[in-house]
Design a protein around this motif. Structure first.
Motif, PDB file in Angstrom:
ATOM      1  N   THR A 153       0.817  -1.216   0.000  1.00  0.00           N
ATOM      2  CA  THR A 153       0.000   0.000   0.000  1.00  0.00           C
ATOM      3  C   THR A 153       0.849   1.264   0.000  1.00  0.00           C
ATOM      4  N   LYS A 154       2.112   1.165   0.377  1.00  0.00           N
ATOM      5  CA  LYS A 154       2.982   2.347   0.436  1.00  0.00           C
ATOM      6  C   LYS A 154       3.067   3.033  -0.927  1.00  0.00           C
ATOM      7  N   VAL A 155       3.248   2.238  -1.973  1.00  0.00           N
ATOM      8  CA  VAL A 155       3.389   2.808  -3.315  1.00  0.00           C
ATOM      9  C   VAL A 155       2.081   3.456  -3.757  1.00  0.00           C
ATOM     10  N   ALA A 156       0.952   2.826  -3.456  1.00  0.00           N
ATOM     11  CA  ALA A 156      -0.347   3.406  -3.806  1.00  0.00           C
ATOM     12  C   ALA A 156      -0.533   4.763  -3.132  1.00  0.00           C
ATOM     13  N   LEU A 157      -0.123   4.862  -1.883  1.00  0.00           N
ATOM     14  CA  LEU A 157      -0.222   6.132  -1.156  1.00  0.00           C
ATOM     15  C   LEU A 157       0.664   7.198  -1.793  1.00  0.00           C
ATOM     16  N   GLN A 158       1.870   6.825  -2.129  1.00  0.00           N
ATOM     17  CA  GLN A 158       2.799   7.785  -2.736  1.00  0.00           C
ATOM     18  C   GLN A 158       2.286   8.284  -4.080  1.00  0.00           C
ATOM     19  N   LEU A 159       1.761   7.380  -4.902  1.00  0.00           N
ATOM     20  CA  LEU A 159       1.244   7.774  -6.209  1.00  0.00           C
ATOM     21  C   LEU A 159       0.006   8.658  -6.090  1.00  0.00           C
ATOM     22  N   ALA A 160      -0.722   8.517  -4.987  1.00  0.00           N
ATOM     23  CA  ALA A 160      -1.911   9.350  -4.767  1.00  0.00           C
ATOM     24  C   ALA A 160      -1.562  10.725  -4.223  1.00  0.00           C
ATOM     25  N   GLY A 161      -0.284  10.947  -3.897  1.00  0.00           N
ATOM     26  CA  GLY A 161       0.141  12.263  -3.447  1.00  0.00           C
ATOM     27  C   GLY A 161       0.466  12.381  -1.975  1.00  0.00           C
ATOM     28  N   PHE A 162       0.397  11.277  -1.232  1.00  0.00           N
ATOM     29  CA  PHE A 162       0.739  11.316   0.189  1.00  0.00           C
ATOM     30  C   PHE A 162       2.251  11.419   0.371  1.00  0.00           C
ATOM     31  N   ASN A 163       2.665  12.135   1.402  1.00  0.00           N
ATOM     32  CA  ASN A 163       4.044  12.079   1.863  1.00  0.00           C
ATOM     33  C   ASN A 163       4.113  10.954   2.889  1.00  0.00           C
ATOM     34  N   VAL A 164       4.765   9.850   2.521  1.00  0.00           N
ATOM     35  CA  VAL A 164       4.759   8.642   3.345  1.00  0.00           C
ATOM     36  C   VAL A 164       6.022   8.582   4.188  1.00  0.00           C
ATOM     37  N   VAL A 165       5.835   8.466   5.493  1.00  0.00           N
ATOM     38  CA  VAL A 165       6.944   8.283   6.433  1.00  0.00           C
ATOM     39  C   VAL A 165       7.020   6.793   6.748  1.00  0.00           C
ATOM     40  N   GLU A 166       8.186   6.195   6.532  1.00  0.00           N
ATOM     41  CA  GLU A 166       8.303   4.743   6.559  1.00  0.00           C
ATOM     42  C   GLU A 166       9.067   4.220   7.782  1.00  0.00           C
ATOM     43  N   SER A 167       8.787   2.943   8.085  1.00  0.00           N
ATOM     44  CA  SER A 167       9.604   2.201   9.039  1.00  0.00           C
ATOM     45  C   SER A 167       9.599   0.737   8.621  1.00  0.00           C
ATOM     46  N   THR A 168      10.707   0.057   8.856  1.00  0.00           N
ATOM     47  CA  THR A 168      10.764  -1.372   8.559  1.00  0.00           C
ATOM     48  C   THR A 168      10.171  -2.205   9.686  1.00  0.00           C
ATOM     49  N   GLU A 169       9.938  -1.594  10.852  1.00  0.00           N
ATOM     50  CA  GLU A 169       9.466  -2.333  12.023  1.00  0.00           C
ATOM     51  C   GLU A 169       8.020  -1.971  12.332  1.00  0.00           C
ATOM     52  N   TYR A 170       7.189  -3.000  12.411  1.00  0.00           N
ATOM     53  CA  TYR A 170       5.751  -2.836  12.669  1.00  0.00           C
ATOM     54  C   TYR A 170       5.483  -2.079  13.968  1.00  0.00           C
ATOM     55  N   ASP A 171       6.052  -2.540  15.084  1.00  0.00           N
ATOM     56  CA  ASP A 171       5.796  -1.896  16.374  1.00  0.00           C
ATOM     57  C   ASP A 171       6.222  -0.433  16.375  1.00  0.00           C
ATOM     58  N   ASN A 172       7.312  -0.122  15.665  1.00  0.00           N
ATOM     59  CA  ASN A 172       7.864   1.229  15.682  1.00  0.00           C
ATOM     60  C   ASN A 172       6.927   2.250  15.059  1.00  0.00           C
ATOM     61  N   LEU A 173       6.058   1.816  14.147  1.00  0.00           N
ATOM     62  CA  LEU A 173       5.132   2.744  13.500  1.00  0.00           C
ATOM     63  C   LEU A 173       4.175   3.374  14.516  1.00  0.00           C
ATOM     64  N   PHE A 174       3.783   2.627  15.517  1.00  0.00           N
ATOM     65  CA  PHE A 174       2.893   3.166  16.546  1.00  0.00           C
ATOM     66  C   PHE A 174       3.633   4.178  17.418  1.00  0.00           C
ATOM     67  N   ASN A 175       4.891   3.906  17.691  1.00  0.00           N
ATOM     68  CA  ASN A 175       5.708   4.840  18.440  1.00  0.00           C
ATOM     69  C   ASN A 175       5.924   6.131  17.659  1.00  0.00           C
ATOM     70  N   MET A 176       6.173   6.004  16.353  1.00  0.00           N
ATOM     71  CA  MET A 176       6.387   7.177  15.498  1.00  0.00           C
ATOM     72  C   MET A 176       5.123   8.034  15.413  1.00  0.00           C
ATOM     73  N   LEU A 177       3.978   7.383  15.318  1.00  0.00           N
ATOM     74  CA  LEU A 177       2.710   8.118  15.299  1.00  0.00           C
ATOM     75  C   LEU A 177       2.511   8.867  16.608  1.00  0.00           C
ATOM     76  N   SER A 178       2.795   8.199  17.705  1.00  0.00           N
ATOM     77  CA  SER A 178       2.652   8.819  19.025  1.00  0.00           C
ATOM     78  C   SER A 178       3.535  10.053  19.165  1.00  0.00           C
ATOM     79  N   LYS A 179       4.709  10.007  18.538  1.00  0.00           N
ATOM     80  CA  LYS A 179       5.651  11.127  18.648  1.00  0.00           C
ATOM     81  C   LYS A 179       5.420  12.207  17.597  1.00  0.00           C
ATOM     82  N   GLY A 180       4.393  12.033  16.754  1.00  0.00           N
ATOM     83  CA  GLY A 180       4.046  13.065  15.792  1.00  0.00           C
ATOM     84  C   GLY A 180       4.848  13.048  14.512  1.00  0.00           C
ATOM     85  N   ARG A 181       5.518  11.938  14.224  1.00  0.00           N
ATOM     86  CA  ARG A 181       6.282  11.853  12.983  1.00  0.00           C
ATOM     87  C   ARG A 181       5.358  11.877  11.762  1.00  0.00           C
TER      88      ARG A 181
END
Length: 307
Positions: A153-181
């Motif tokens: 889904t990352k590529v679909a988001l990028q092609l639709a115009g989203f600025n996608v902030v990525e992580s290779t680790e599943y758990d880390n995405l929740f931490n990044m969201l919490s910190k406002g990334r």
């Protein structure tokens, strides 16, 4: 499924068996499926249960089988490499990807009926009002969104115009969201409510947005190691059998109706974007157009049969 599609499906299976030497001999087939990406990640339980049902439905002609969940937690790229070999794992249920389609054996039956592409956003509670005021896709894409680096889904988001902030680790995405990334973190209807509950202790400020749904065509297929064509044939035959005898719908709705009802999809503002890796016509090539769910439907009547 109409008669022509059914005939072609069984004809292809017959040819597949002849070309690969697959026979319906009695054997103890060994299915080894992937472990989830985290100890807090239970997104794959439905796919384990469905594969168990497939095995049971094919015992008469394929014989006994075992299903083992690998004890190794691997990234999707590592899983892909392991699947090509077929020793440590030989099957996974995953979103469609071109490379996987070309180098593995895809069973092209969308086992989640498309709902993994019904994306609802996990957000911080403080951003709820901002999401409630969004009326256009341009407003939505102006907000940074999070994604796994290896998610289709990352590529679909990028092609639709989203600025996608990525992580290779599943758990880390929740931490990044919490910190406002990033502001939004899109999750499938089948994932979001479980995840908010699971991560509540660590991130109590994270909630499910109540106003928007992003619809991305997305098929979850079983992928099988190219070295295990017999397992692929067994899965395809078994899936079709349990679809035809309604066991598939029974299991699917028992697992998903709670989330379909809670999400209130038909009351949300729905934005649809394209997925460069797959179209809805490809997703329904075997099972027919009616197999996929429509997010604009009211699921209360349908789900009353299963809950």
């Amino acid at each position: 499924m109409d008669d022509l599609r059914r005939f072609l499906w069984f004809f292809n299976l017959l040819i597949f068996g002849v070309l690969t030497g697959v026979s319906a001999s009695y054997a103890n087939d060994q299915f080894i499926i992937n472990h989830s990406e985290s100890e807090l990640d239970n997104r794959y339980q439905y796919t384990y249960d469905l594969l168990t049902l497939v095995i049971e439905a094919t015992k008469a002609d394929f014989g006994e089988a075992s299903l083992t969940v690998s004890d190794m937690i691997m990234s999707r790229n590592r899983i892909f490499r392991a699947l090509k070999d077929g020793q440590t794992i030989n099957v996974i249920a995953e979103a469609s990807k071109l490379e996987w389609d070309e180098q593995l054996i895809p069973i092209r039956i969308p086992i989640r009926k498309g709902i993994q592409g019904f994306r609802i956003f996990i957000i911080k509670q403080e951003n709820a009002a901002a999401l409630a005021n969004i009326t256009t896709l341009a407003q939505l894409t102006s907000l940074n969104t999070g994604s796994g680096s290896q998610w289709s889904t990352k590529v679909a988001l990028q092609l639709a115009g989203f600025n996608v902030v990525e992580s290779t680790e599943y758990d880390n995405l929740f931490n990044m969201l919490s910190k406002g990334r990033f502001v939004t973190f899109g999750r499938g209807v089948n994932e979001i409510f479980q995840e908010v509950a699971l991560f509540k202790q660590h991130y109590p400020e994270l909630v499910a947005d109540e106003h928007i749904m992003l619809n991305i065509p997305l098929a979850t297929y079983y992928y099988v190691s190219p070295n295990k064509p017999r397992l692929a044939q067994r899965i395809q035959i078994g899936l079709q059998r349990i679809i035809d005898n309604s066991q598939f719908d029974q299991l699917f709705y028992q697992h998903h109706c709670t989330y379909l009802l809670k999400s209130k999809l038909n009351q949300r503002l729905i934005f649809k974007i394209e997925n460069p890796f797959i179209s809805e016509s490809e997703m329904t090539s075997i099972v027919g157009n009616d197999f996929l769910l429509n997010p604009k439907d009211d699921f209360s009547v349908l789900c009353s049969q299963y809950l």
